[in-house]
Write an enzyme that holds these catalytic residues in place. Structure first.
Site, PDB file in Angstrom:
ATOM      1  N   TYR A  85       0.813  -1.217   0.000  1.00  0.00           N
ATOM      2  CA  TYR A  85       0.000   0.000   0.000  1.00  0.00           C
ATOM      3  C   TYR A  85       0.851   1.274   0.000  1.00  0.00           C
ATOM      4  O   TYR A  85       0.668   2.146   0.850  1.00  0.00           O
ATOM      5  CB  TYR A  85      -0.948   0.024   1.211  1.00  0.00           C
ATOM      6  CG  TYR A  85      -1.688  -1.272   1.427  1.00  0.00           C
ATOM      7  CD1 TYR A  85      -2.774  -1.600   0.611  1.00  0.00           C
ATOM      8  CD2 TYR A  85      -1.300  -2.173   2.415  1.00  0.00           C
ATOM      9  CE1 TYR A  85      -3.442  -2.798   0.787  1.00  0.00           C
ATOM     10  CE2 TYR A  85      -1.963  -3.369   2.590  1.00  0.00           C
ATOM     11  CZ  TYR A  85      -3.029  -3.682   1.783  1.00  0.00           C
ATOM     12  OH  TYR A  85      -3.685  -4.851   1.958  1.00  0.00           O
ATOM     13  N   TYR A 120     -11.918  -7.579   6.940  1.00  0.00           N
ATOM     14  CA  TYR A 120     -10.801  -7.653   5.983  1.00  0.00           C
ATOM     15  C   TYR A 120     -10.546  -9.120   5.652  1.00  0.00           C
ATOM     16  O   TYR A 120     -10.385  -9.952   6.558  1.00  0.00           O
ATOM     17  CB  TYR A 120      -9.523  -7.017   6.556  1.00  0.00           C
ATOM     18  CG  TYR A 120      -8.370  -7.175   5.588  1.00  0.00           C
ATOM     19  CD1 TYR A 120      -8.280  -6.367   4.461  1.00  0.00           C
ATOM     20  CD2 TYR A 120      -7.411  -8.178   5.757  1.00  0.00           C
ATOM     21  CE1 TYR A 120      -7.259  -6.537   3.535  1.00  0.00           C
ATOM     22  CE2 TYR A 120      -6.377  -8.353   4.833  1.00  0.00           C
ATOM     23  CZ  TYR A 120      -6.315  -7.533   3.728  1.00  0.00           C
ATOM     24  OH  TYR A 120      -5.305  -7.718   2.809  1.00  0.00           O
ATOM     25  N   ASP A 160     -12.926 -16.847   8.707  1.00  0.00           N
ATOM     26  CA  ASP A 160     -11.593 -16.449   8.258  1.00  0.00           C
ATOM     27  C   ASP A 160     -10.732 -16.226   9.498  1.00  0.00           C
ATOM     28  O   ASP A 160     -10.808 -15.177  10.139  1.00  0.00           O
ATOM     29  CB  ASP A 160     -11.705 -15.181   7.399  1.00  0.00           C
ATOM     30  CG  ASP A 160     -10.344 -14.655   6.965  1.00  0.00           C
ATOM     31  OD1 ASP A 160      -9.318 -15.188   7.434  1.00  0.00           O
ATOM     32  OD2 ASP A 160     -10.313 -13.705   6.160  1.00  0.00           O
ATOM     33  N   LYS A 199      -1.183 -16.922   7.670  1.00  0.00           N
ATOM     34  CA  LYS A 199      -0.299 -16.147   8.542  1.00  0.00           C
ATOM     35  C   LYS A 199       0.549 -16.998   9.508  1.00  0.00           C
ATOM     36  O   LYS A 199       1.618 -17.424   9.128  1.00  0.00           O
ATOM     37  CB  LYS A 199      -1.091 -15.069   9.272  1.00  0.00           C
ATOM     38  CG  LYS A 199      -1.561 -14.000   8.288  1.00  0.00           C
ATOM     39  CD  LYS A 199      -1.970 -12.705   8.935  1.00  0.00           C
ATOM     40  CE  LYS A 199      -2.030 -11.588   7.920  1.00  0.00           C
ATOM     41  NZ  LYS A 199      -3.386 -11.152   7.557  1.00  0.00           N
TER      42      LYS A 199
HETATM   43  C1  LIG Z   1      -4.002 -11.102   6.226  1.00  0.00           C
HETATM   44  C2  LIG Z   1      -5.374 -11.589   6.100  1.00  0.00           C
HETATM   45  C3  LIG Z   1      -5.846 -12.137   4.882  1.00  0.00           C
HETATM   46  C4  LIG Z   1      -5.003 -12.180   3.643  1.00  0.00           C
HETATM   47  O1  LIG Z   1      -3.871 -12.965   3.775  1.00  0.00           O
HETATM   48  P1  LIG Z   1      -2.627 -12.731   2.789  1.00  0.00           P
HETATM   49  O2  LIG Z   1      -1.683 -13.819   3.154  1.00  0.00           O
HETATM   50  O3  LIG Z   1      -2.109 -11.354   3.061  1.00  0.00           O
HETATM   51  O4  LIG Z   1      -3.141 -12.865   1.399  1.00  0.00           O
HETATM   52  C5  LIG Z   1      -7.143 -12.605   4.860  1.00  0.00           C
HETATM   53  N1  LIG Z   1      -7.943 -12.544   5.942  1.00  0.00           N
HETATM   54  C6  LIG Z   1      -7.516 -12.038   7.109  1.00  0.00           C
HETATM   55  C7  LIG Z   1      -8.441 -12.030   8.284  1.00  0.00           C
HETATM   56  C8  LIG Z   1      -6.237 -11.527   7.228  1.00  0.00           C
HETATM   57  O5  LIG Z   1      -5.826 -10.997   8.389  1.00  0.00           O
END
Ligand SMILES: *Cc1c(COP(=O)(O)O)cnc(C)c1O
Length: 424
Positions: free
Chosen positions: A17, A144, A245, A274
Protein backbone atom coordinates in the site's frame (compact mmCIF):
# COMPACT_ATOMS: atom_id res chain seq x y z
CA UNK A 1 22.86 -2.77 3.41
CA UNK A 2 24.31 0.24 1.65
CA UNK A 3 22.58 3.55 1.14
CA UNK A 4 22.69 2.76 -2.55
CA UNK A 5 20.47 -0.30 -1.95
CA UNK A 6 18.02 1.72 0.09
CA UNK A 7 17.75 4.30 -2.67
CA UNK A 8 17.33 1.52 -5.23
CA UNK A 9 14.51 0.07 -3.16
CA UNK A 10 12.73 3.41 -2.91
CA UNK A 11 13.03 3.92 -6.65
CA UNK A 12 12.15 0.44 -7.95
CA UNK A 13 10.37 -1.73 -5.39
CA UNK A 14 6.78 -1.47 -4.29
CA UNK A 15 5.95 -1.98 -0.62
CA UNK A 16 2.48 -2.77 0.78
CA UNK A 17 0.00 0.00 0.00
CA UNK A 18 2.62 2.58 -0.95
CA UNK A 19 3.14 5.17 -3.60
CA UNK A 20 5.96 4.68 -6.09
CA UNK A 21 6.49 8.40 -6.38
CA UNK A 22 6.33 9.27 -2.69
CA UNK A 23 7.19 6.04 -0.85
CA UNK A 24 7.28 6.18 2.91
CA UNK A 25 10.70 5.19 4.28
CA UNK A 26 11.50 1.47 4.43
CA UNK A 27 13.88 0.49 7.23
CA UNK A 28 16.71 -1.91 6.29
CA UNK A 29 16.57 -5.02 8.47
CA UNK A 30 19.45 -7.42 7.94
CA UNK A 31 18.60 -10.18 10.38
CA UNK A 32 16.13 -11.07 13.09
CA UNK A 33 16.29 -13.38 16.05
CA UNK A 34 13.81 -14.11 18.84
CA UNK A 35 11.80 -10.89 19.15
CA UNK A 36 14.58 -8.61 17.92
CA UNK A 37 15.00 -7.12 14.47
CA UNK A 38 18.47 -5.88 13.58
CA UNK A 39 18.83 -2.72 11.52
CA UNK A 40 21.66 -2.39 8.99
CA UNK A 41 23.46 0.01 11.34
CA UNK A 42 23.42 -2.60 14.11
CA UNK A 43 20.60 -1.14 16.22
CA UNK A 44 18.09 -3.66 17.53
CA UNK A 45 14.34 -3.20 17.66
CA UNK A 46 11.85 -5.13 19.80
CA UNK A 47 9.20 -6.45 17.42
CA UNK A 48 5.62 -5.59 18.34
CA UNK A 49 4.05 -6.80 15.09
CA UNK A 50 5.10 -10.46 14.69
CA UNK A 51 5.37 -9.52 11.00
CA UNK A 52 1.59 -9.07 10.82
CA UNK A 53 0.31 -11.83 13.15
CA UNK A 54 2.61 -14.48 11.73
CA UNK A 55 5.81 -14.90 13.76
CA UNK A 56 4.36 -16.47 16.89
CA UNK A 57 7.53 -18.25 18.09
CA UNK A 58 9.97 -15.47 17.19
CA UNK A 59 12.47 -15.19 14.34
CA UNK A 60 15.21 -17.62 13.50
CA UNK A 61 13.84 -20.36 15.71
CA UNK A 62 16.15 -23.38 15.90
CA UNK A 63 13.30 -25.91 15.60
CA UNK A 64 11.76 -24.27 12.57
CA UNK A 65 15.18 -23.68 11.01
CA UNK A 66 15.88 -27.37 11.40
CA UNK A 67 12.57 -28.37 9.85
CA UNK A 68 13.36 -26.12 6.87
CA UNK A 69 16.89 -27.37 6.32
CA UNK A 70 15.89 -31.02 6.68
CA UNK A 71 13.15 -30.59 4.12
CA UNK A 72 15.52 -28.69 1.79
CA UNK A 73 17.83 -31.67 1.71
CA UNK A 74 14.95 -33.86 0.54
CA UNK A 75 13.12 -31.51 -1.84
CA UNK A 76 12.06 -27.91 -1.63
CA UNK A 77 9.19 -28.33 -3.99
CA UNK A 78 7.34 -30.96 -5.97
CA UNK A 79 4.11 -30.60 -7.91
CA UNK A 80 1.00 -31.69 -5.98
CA UNK A 81 -0.88 -32.86 -9.05
CA UNK A 82 -0.77 -36.65 -8.92
CA UNK A 83 1.90 -36.58 -6.19
CA UNK A 84 1.80 -36.44 -2.42
CA UNK A 85 4.56 -36.26 0.19
CA UNK A 86 5.06 -36.87 3.92
CA UNK A 87 5.16 -33.19 4.93
CA UNK A 88 1.71 -32.51 3.46
CA UNK A 89 0.14 -35.53 5.14
CA UNK A 90 1.80 -34.79 8.48
CA UNK A 91 0.63 -31.18 8.40
CA UNK A 92 -2.93 -32.02 7.36
CA UNK A 93 -3.24 -34.70 10.05
CA UNK A 94 -2.34 -32.04 12.61
CA UNK A 95 -4.74 -29.48 11.16
CA UNK A 96 -7.58 -31.99 11.34
CA UNK A 97 -6.55 -32.89 14.84
CA UNK A 98 -6.54 -29.34 16.24
CA UNK A 99 -9.69 -28.04 14.54
CA UNK A 100 -13.30 -29.07 14.95
CA UNK A 101 -14.11 -32.74 14.23
CA UNK A 102 -16.38 -31.82 11.35
CA UNK A 103 -13.56 -30.17 9.42
CA UNK A 104 -11.76 -32.98 7.70
CA UNK A 105 -11.04 -32.01 4.09
CA UNK A 106 -8.19 -29.59 3.41
CA UNK A 107 -7.12 -27.45 0.48
CA UNK A 108 -3.57 -26.08 0.73
CA UNK A 109 -2.79 -22.84 -1.07
CA UNK A 110 -0.20 -20.10 -1.18
CA UNK A 111 -1.53 -17.17 0.80
CA UNK A 112 -4.38 -16.00 2.98
CA UNK A 113 -6.13 -14.22 0.16
CA UNK A 114 -6.08 -17.37 -1.93
CA UNK A 115 -7.48 -19.38 1.01
CA UNK A 116 -10.40 -16.94 0.99
CA UNK A 117 -10.82 -17.27 -2.78
CA UNK A 118 -10.89 -21.04 -2.28
CA UNK A 119 -13.53 -20.73 0.46
CA UNK A 120 -15.72 -18.55 -1.75
CA UNK A 121 -15.31 -20.92 -4.70
CA UNK A 122 -16.13 -23.93 -2.50
CA UNK A 123 -19.35 -22.22 -1.39
CA UNK A 124 -20.37 -21.38 -4.95
CA UNK A 125 -19.61 -24.88 -6.24
CA UNK A 126 -21.46 -26.40 -3.29
CA UNK A 127 -24.69 -24.60 -4.12
CA UNK A 128 -24.27 -25.18 -7.83
CA UNK A 129 -23.97 -28.90 -7.15
CA UNK A 130 -27.19 -28.71 -5.12
CA UNK A 131 -28.95 -26.96 -7.97
CA UNK A 132 -29.54 -23.72 -6.11
CA UNK A 133 -28.81 -20.29 -7.54
CA UNK A 134 -26.94 -18.76 -4.63
CA UNK A 135 -24.32 -16.39 -6.00
CA UNK A 136 -23.75 -13.81 -3.31
CA UNK A 137 -22.09 -13.47 0.04
CA UNK A 138 -22.79 -11.57 3.22
CA UNK A 139 -19.83 -9.96 4.94
CA UNK A 140 -19.38 -7.55 7.82
CA UNK A 141 -18.48 -3.91 7.52
CA UNK A 142 -14.96 -3.27 8.82
CA UNK A 143 -14.03 -6.80 7.75
CA UNK A 144 -10.80 -7.65 5.98
CA UNK A 145 -10.28 -10.83 3.97
CA UNK A 146 -7.41 -10.12 1.59
CA UNK A 147 -6.48 -8.23 -1.53
CA UNK A 148 -7.36 -10.52 -4.44
CA UNK A 149 -10.63 -9.77 -6.20
CA UNK A 150 -12.94 -12.31 -4.59
CA UNK A 151 -11.48 -11.53 -1.17
CA UNK A 152 -11.73 -7.81 -1.81
CA UNK A 153 -15.38 -8.19 -2.73
CA UNK A 154 -16.11 -9.27 0.86
CA UNK A 155 -13.86 -6.65 2.52
CA UNK A 156 -15.31 -3.48 4.00
CA UNK A 157 -16.40 -1.48 0.94
CA UNK A 158 -14.81 1.74 2.18
CA UNK A 159 -11.57 0.47 3.71
CA UNK A 160 -10.82 -1.66 0.69
CA UNK A 161 -11.76 1.05 -1.79
CA UNK A 162 -14.40 -0.90 -3.69
CA UNK A 163 -15.01 2.29 -5.60
CA UNK A 164 -11.56 1.96 -7.21
CA UNK A 165 -12.61 -1.29 -8.87
CA UNK A 166 -16.20 -0.36 -9.49
CA UNK A 167 -17.77 -2.31 -12.31
CA UNK A 168 -15.41 -5.24 -11.87
CA UNK A 169 -15.95 -6.43 -8.30
CA UNK A 170 -18.75 -8.89 -7.59
CA UNK A 171 -21.54 -7.25 -5.59
CA UNK A 172 -22.07 -8.70 -2.15
CA UNK A 173 -24.07 -7.66 0.90
CA UNK A 174 -22.64 -5.92 3.94
CA UNK A 175 -24.07 -5.60 7.40
CA UNK A 176 -23.03 -3.23 10.12
CA UNK A 177 -20.00 -4.47 12.05
CA UNK A 178 -21.00 -6.03 15.40
CA UNK A 179 -21.60 -3.16 17.82
CA UNK A 180 -21.39 -5.16 21.01
CA UNK A 181 -17.83 -5.40 22.31
CA UNK A 182 -16.27 -8.56 23.68
CA UNK A 183 -16.44 -7.47 27.31
CA UNK A 184 -19.77 -5.65 27.13
CA UNK A 185 -23.09 -7.01 28.25
CA UNK A 186 -24.60 -8.86 25.29
CA UNK A 187 -27.21 -6.89 23.40
CA UNK A 188 -29.32 -8.91 21.01
CA UNK A 189 -30.12 -5.76 19.03
CA UNK A 190 -26.61 -6.06 17.57
CA UNK A 191 -28.04 -8.75 15.34
CA UNK A 192 -30.86 -6.72 13.84
CA UNK A 193 -29.08 -5.58 10.66
CA UNK A 194 -28.14 -9.16 9.78
CA UNK A 195 -31.58 -10.56 10.65
CA UNK A 196 -33.21 -7.91 8.52
CA UNK A 197 -31.01 -8.58 5.52
CA UNK A 198 -31.59 -12.32 5.79
CA UNK A 199 -35.39 -12.02 5.82
CA UNK A 200 -35.08 -10.37 2.39
CA UNK A 201 -32.11 -12.01 0.70
CA UNK A 202 -31.45 -15.37 2.36
CA UNK A 203 -32.21 -17.53 -0.67
CA UNK A 204 -29.57 -15.71 -2.75
CA UNK A 205 -26.80 -16.13 -0.21
CA UNK A 206 -24.14 -18.81 -0.63
CA UNK A 207 -22.27 -18.05 2.58
CA UNK A 208 -21.63 -15.55 5.33
CA UNK A 209 -17.96 -14.79 5.85
CA UNK A 210 -16.65 -13.41 9.14
CA UNK A 211 -13.43 -12.97 11.05
CA UNK A 212 -14.38 -14.67 14.33
CA UNK A 213 -14.26 -12.34 17.40
CA UNK A 214 -11.49 -10.04 16.14
CA UNK A 215 -11.88 -7.94 13.02
CA UNK A 216 -8.25 -7.35 12.13
CA UNK A 217 -6.94 -5.08 9.39
CA UNK A 218 -10.38 -3.48 8.92
CA UNK A 219 -10.31 -1.80 12.33
CA UNK A 220 -8.96 -4.10 15.07
CA UNK A 221 -12.41 -4.49 16.60
CA UNK A 222 -13.15 -7.16 19.20
CA UNK A 223 -16.77 -8.30 19.32
CA UNK A 224 -19.01 -10.38 21.55
CA UNK A 225 -18.90 -14.19 21.21
CA UNK A 226 -22.73 -14.30 21.26
CA UNK A 227 -22.70 -12.52 17.92
CA UNK A 228 -20.84 -15.40 16.33
CA UNK A 229 -23.09 -17.95 18.02
CA UNK A 230 -26.11 -16.14 16.62
CA UNK A 231 -24.60 -15.93 13.14
CA UNK A 232 -24.18 -19.72 13.25
CA UNK A 233 -27.82 -20.13 14.31
CA UNK A 234 -28.99 -17.83 11.52
CA UNK A 235 -26.89 -19.75 9.00
CA UNK A 236 -28.47 -23.00 10.17
CA UNK A 237 -31.94 -21.49 10.09
CA UNK A 238 -31.60 -20.13 6.55
CA UNK A 239 -29.42 -22.95 5.29
CA UNK A 240 -26.42 -20.74 4.52
CA UNK A 241 -22.75 -21.73 4.84
CA UNK A 242 -20.54 -20.04 7.41
CA UNK A 243 -16.95 -19.22 6.46
CA UNK A 244 -14.63 -18.41 9.37
CA UNK A 245 -11.59 -16.45 8.26
CA UNK A 246 -9.07 -17.19 11.02
CA UNK A 247 -6.07 -16.14 8.97
CA UNK A 248 -5.20 -13.50 11.57
CA UNK A 249 -6.80 -14.97 14.69
CA UNK A 250 -5.76 -18.62 14.34
CA UNK A 251 -3.09 -20.46 16.32
CA UNK A 252 -3.67 -18.99 19.75
CA UNK A 253 -3.48 -15.24 19.12
CA UNK A 254 -6.79 -14.45 20.87
CA UNK A 255 -6.26 -16.81 23.81
CA UNK A 256 -8.10 -19.72 22.17
CA UNK A 257 -6.39 -21.88 19.59
CA UNK A 258 -9.04 -20.59 17.17
CA UNK A 259 -11.22 -17.61 17.95
CA UNK A 260 -14.41 -19.43 16.88
CA UNK A 261 -13.95 -21.57 19.99
CA UNK A 262 -15.03 -18.58 22.11
CA UNK A 263 -18.49 -19.22 20.71
CA UNK A 264 -18.35 -23.00 20.64
CA UNK A 265 -19.50 -23.05 17.03
CA UNK A 266 -18.30 -25.03 14.04
CA UNK A 267 -17.75 -23.14 10.80
CA UNK A 268 -18.54 -24.91 7.54
CA UNK A 269 -15.33 -23.60 6.02
CA UNK A 270 -12.24 -22.42 7.89
CA UNK A 271 -9.42 -20.32 6.40
CA UNK A 272 -5.95 -20.41 7.95
CA UNK A 273 -2.73 -18.62 7.02
CA UNK A 274 -0.30 -16.15 8.54
CA UNK A 275 0.90 -17.96 11.72
CA UNK A 276 0.43 -21.36 10.03
CA UNK A 277 4.17 -21.52 9.25
CA UNK A 278 5.21 -19.46 12.26
CA UNK A 279 5.78 -16.63 9.80
CA UNK A 280 8.55 -18.46 7.93
CA UNK A 281 7.10 -18.80 4.44
CA UNK A 282 3.76 -18.23 2.85
CA UNK A 283 1.16 -21.00 3.10
CA UNK A 284 -2.56 -21.20 3.71
CA UNK A 285 -5.16 -23.87 4.29
CA UNK A 286 -8.91 -23.99 3.73
CA UNK A 287 -10.70 -26.70 5.69
CA UNK A 288 -14.22 -27.95 5.19
CA UNK A 289 -16.56 -30.79 6.07
CA UNK A 290 -16.87 -34.13 4.32
CA UNK A 291 -20.44 -33.21 3.37
CA UNK A 292 -19.39 -30.04 1.55
CA UNK A 293 -16.40 -31.70 -0.11
CA UNK A 294 -18.57 -34.62 -1.27
CA UNK A 295 -21.32 -32.36 -2.55
CA UNK A 296 -18.82 -30.28 -4.56
CA UNK A 297 -17.34 -33.46 -5.97
CA UNK A 298 -20.77 -34.66 -7.12
CA UNK A 299 -21.36 -31.42 -9.02
CA UNK A 300 -21.11 -30.70 -12.73
CA UNK A 301 -17.32 -30.35 -12.77
CA UNK A 302 -16.83 -33.52 -10.73
CA UNK A 303 -14.03 -31.84 -8.81
CA UNK A 304 -13.06 -28.69 -6.99
CA UNK A 305 -11.75 -26.26 -9.60
CA UNK A 306 -8.55 -24.88 -8.17
CA UNK A 307 -4.91 -25.99 -8.26
CA UNK A 308 -2.07 -23.55 -7.62
CA UNK A 309 1.41 -24.36 -8.96
CA UNK A 310 2.93 -24.31 -5.49
CA UNK A 311 0.05 -26.18 -3.85
CA UNK A 312 1.21 -28.20 -0.84
CA UNK A 313 4.77 -26.87 -1.15
CA UNK A 314 6.88 -29.35 0.87
CA UNK A 315 9.15 -26.71 2.40
CA UNK A 316 6.17 -24.71 3.65
CA UNK A 317 4.34 -27.85 4.85
CA UNK A 318 7.38 -29.13 6.75
CA UNK A 319 7.80 -25.81 8.53
CA UNK A 320 4.08 -25.53 9.26
CA UNK A 321 4.02 -29.06 10.67
CA UNK A 322 6.98 -28.27 12.95
CA UNK A 323 5.40 -24.95 13.88
CA UNK A 324 2.16 -26.56 15.03
CA UNK A 325 4.04 -29.23 16.99
CA UNK A 326 6.08 -26.48 18.63
CA UNK A 327 2.92 -24.59 19.52
CA UNK A 328 1.12 -27.64 20.91
CA UNK A 329 4.12 -28.56 23.05
CA UNK A 330 4.50 -25.04 24.40
CA UNK A 331 2.66 -23.36 27.28
CA UNK A 332 1.14 -20.94 24.74
CA UNK A 333 -2.07 -20.44 26.75
CA UNK A 334 -0.03 -19.13 29.65
CA UNK A 335 2.16 -17.00 27.39
CA UNK A 336 -0.86 -15.42 25.70
CA UNK A 337 -2.67 -14.93 29.03
CA UNK A 338 0.40 -13.25 30.55
CA UNK A 339 0.71 -10.96 27.54
CA UNK A 340 -3.01 -10.13 27.82
CA UNK A 341 -2.74 -9.27 31.52
CA UNK A 342 0.32 -7.12 30.96
CA UNK A 343 -1.22 -5.34 27.96
CA UNK A 344 -4.28 -4.53 30.07
CA UNK A 345 -2.18 -3.27 32.97
CA UNK A 346 0.08 -1.14 30.83
CA UNK A 347 -2.21 0.10 28.05
CA UNK A 348 -5.57 0.65 29.79
CA UNK A 349 -4.30 3.78 31.63
CA UNK A 350 -4.01 5.42 28.19
CA UNK A 351 -7.82 5.55 28.11
CA UNK A 352 -7.49 8.75 30.14
CA UNK A 353 -5.57 10.49 27.38
CA UNK A 354 -7.58 13.09 25.57
CA UNK A 355 -6.53 11.99 22.10
CA UNK A 356 -7.34 8.32 22.74
CA UNK A 357 -10.85 7.02 21.99
CA UNK A 358 -10.46 3.44 23.09
CA UNK A 359 -7.99 0.84 24.28
CA UNK A 360 -8.81 -2.80 23.54
CA UNK A 361 -7.06 -6.00 24.55
CA UNK A 362 -7.75 -9.66 23.84
CA UNK A 363 -5.13 -12.38 24.11
CA UNK A 364 -1.85 -11.21 22.62
CA UNK A 365 -3.49 -8.26 20.85
CA UNK A 366 -3.41 -4.72 22.22
CA UNK A 367 -5.00 -1.79 20.38
CA UNK A 368 -4.90 1.92 21.11
CA UNK A 369 -7.43 3.76 18.96
CA UNK A 370 -6.76 7.48 18.54
CA UNK A 371 -9.34 10.15 17.76
CA UNK A 372 -7.51 11.11 14.58
CA UNK A 373 -5.43 9.32 11.98
CA UNK A 374 -1.77 9.25 12.87
CA UNK A 375 1.19 10.27 10.75
CA UNK A 376 2.63 6.82 10.05
CA UNK A 377 6.15 7.77 8.84
CA UNK A 378 6.60 10.16 11.74
CA UNK A 379 5.38 7.70 14.36
CA UNK A 380 7.45 4.95 12.87
CA UNK A 381 10.55 7.16 13.09
CA UNK A 382 9.79 7.90 16.73
CA UNK A 383 9.20 4.23 17.53
CA UNK A 384 12.47 3.21 15.89
CA UNK A 385 14.24 5.89 17.94
CA UNK A 386 12.73 4.20 21.01
CA UNK A 387 14.11 0.84 19.90
CA UNK A 388 10.80 -0.77 18.96
CA UNK A 389 9.07 -1.89 15.77
CA UNK A 390 5.44 -0.80 15.79
CA UNK A 391 3.57 0.03 12.61
CA UNK A 392 0.34 1.96 13.10
CA UNK A 393 -2.38 2.35 10.49
CA UNK A 394 -5.14 4.93 10.31
CA UNK A 395 -6.16 5.78 13.87
CA UNK A 396 -4.76 2.57 15.29
CA UNK A 397 -1.56 1.92 17.18
CA UNK A 398 -1.48 -1.74 18.04
CA UNK A 399 0.65 -4.61 19.28
CA UNK A 400 0.59 -8.30 18.44
CA UNK A 401 4.03 -9.52 19.51
CA UNK A 402 5.51 -13.00 19.21
CA UNK A 403 4.22 -15.15 22.09
CA UNK A 404 7.78 -15.68 23.38
CA UNK A 405 8.20 -12.00 24.26
CA UNK A 406 9.43 -11.42 27.84
CA UNK A 407 7.70 -9.06 30.27
CA UNK A 408 10.50 -6.42 30.12
CA UNK A 409 10.48 -6.54 26.30
CA UNK A 410 6.71 -6.06 26.25
CA UNK A 411 7.03 -3.17 28.70
CA UNK A 412 9.46 -1.54 26.30
CA UNK A 413 6.75 -1.70 23.61
CA UNK A 414 3.96 -0.34 25.81
CA UNK A 415 6.22 2.39 27.23
CA UNK A 416 7.13 3.50 23.72
CA UNK A 417 3.41 3.73 22.85
CA UNK A 418 2.69 5.61 26.06
CA UNK A 419 5.51 8.09 25.48
CA UNK A 420 4.48 8.78 21.90
CA UNK A 421 0.73 8.93 22.51
CA UNK A 422 1.21 11.42 25.35
CA UNK A 423 3.23 13.67 23.04
CA UNK A 424 0.68 13.56 20.18
C1 LIG B 1 -4.00 -11.10 6.23
C2 LIG B 1 -5.37 -11.59 6.10
C3 LIG B 1 -5.85 -12.14 4.88
C4 LIG B 1 -5.00 -12.18 3.64
O1 LIG B 1 -3.87 -12.96 3.77
P1 LIG B 1 -2.63 -12.73 2.79
O2 LIG B 1 -1.68 -13.82 3.15
O3 LIG B 1 -2.11 -11.35 3.06
O4 LIG B 1 -3.14 -12.87 1.40
C5 LIG B 1 -7.14 -12.60 4.86
N1 LIG B 1 -7.94 -12.54 5.94
C6 LIG B 1 -7.52 -12.04 7.11
C7 LIG B 1 -8.44 -12.03 8.28
C8 LIG B 1 -6.24 -11.53 7.23
O5 LIG B 1 -5.83 -11.00 8.39
Amino acid sequence: MKLDDINFDAKHIWHPYTSMTKPIPAYPIVRASGVELELADGRKLIDGMASWWAVIHGYNHPVLNQAATQQLKKMSHIMFGGITHPSATALCRQLIDITDDKLECIFLADSGSVAVEVALKMSLQYWQARGEARHQFIALQRGYHGDTFGAMSVCDPENSMHSLYHGYLPKNFFVQAPQCGFYQQWQAATLLPLQKLLTKKAEKIAAIIVEPIVQGAGGMRIYHPNYLTAVRELCDHYNILLIADEIATGFGRTGKLFAYQYSAITPDILCLGKALTGGYVTLSATLTSRHIADTISKGKAGCFMHGPTFMGNPLACAIADANITLLRNSPWQKWVKDIETQLMDELFPLRDQEKVTDVRVLGAIGVVEMKNSVNVPELQRNFVAEGVWIRPFGKLIYLMPPYIITAPQLTKLTQAIKKIVIKL
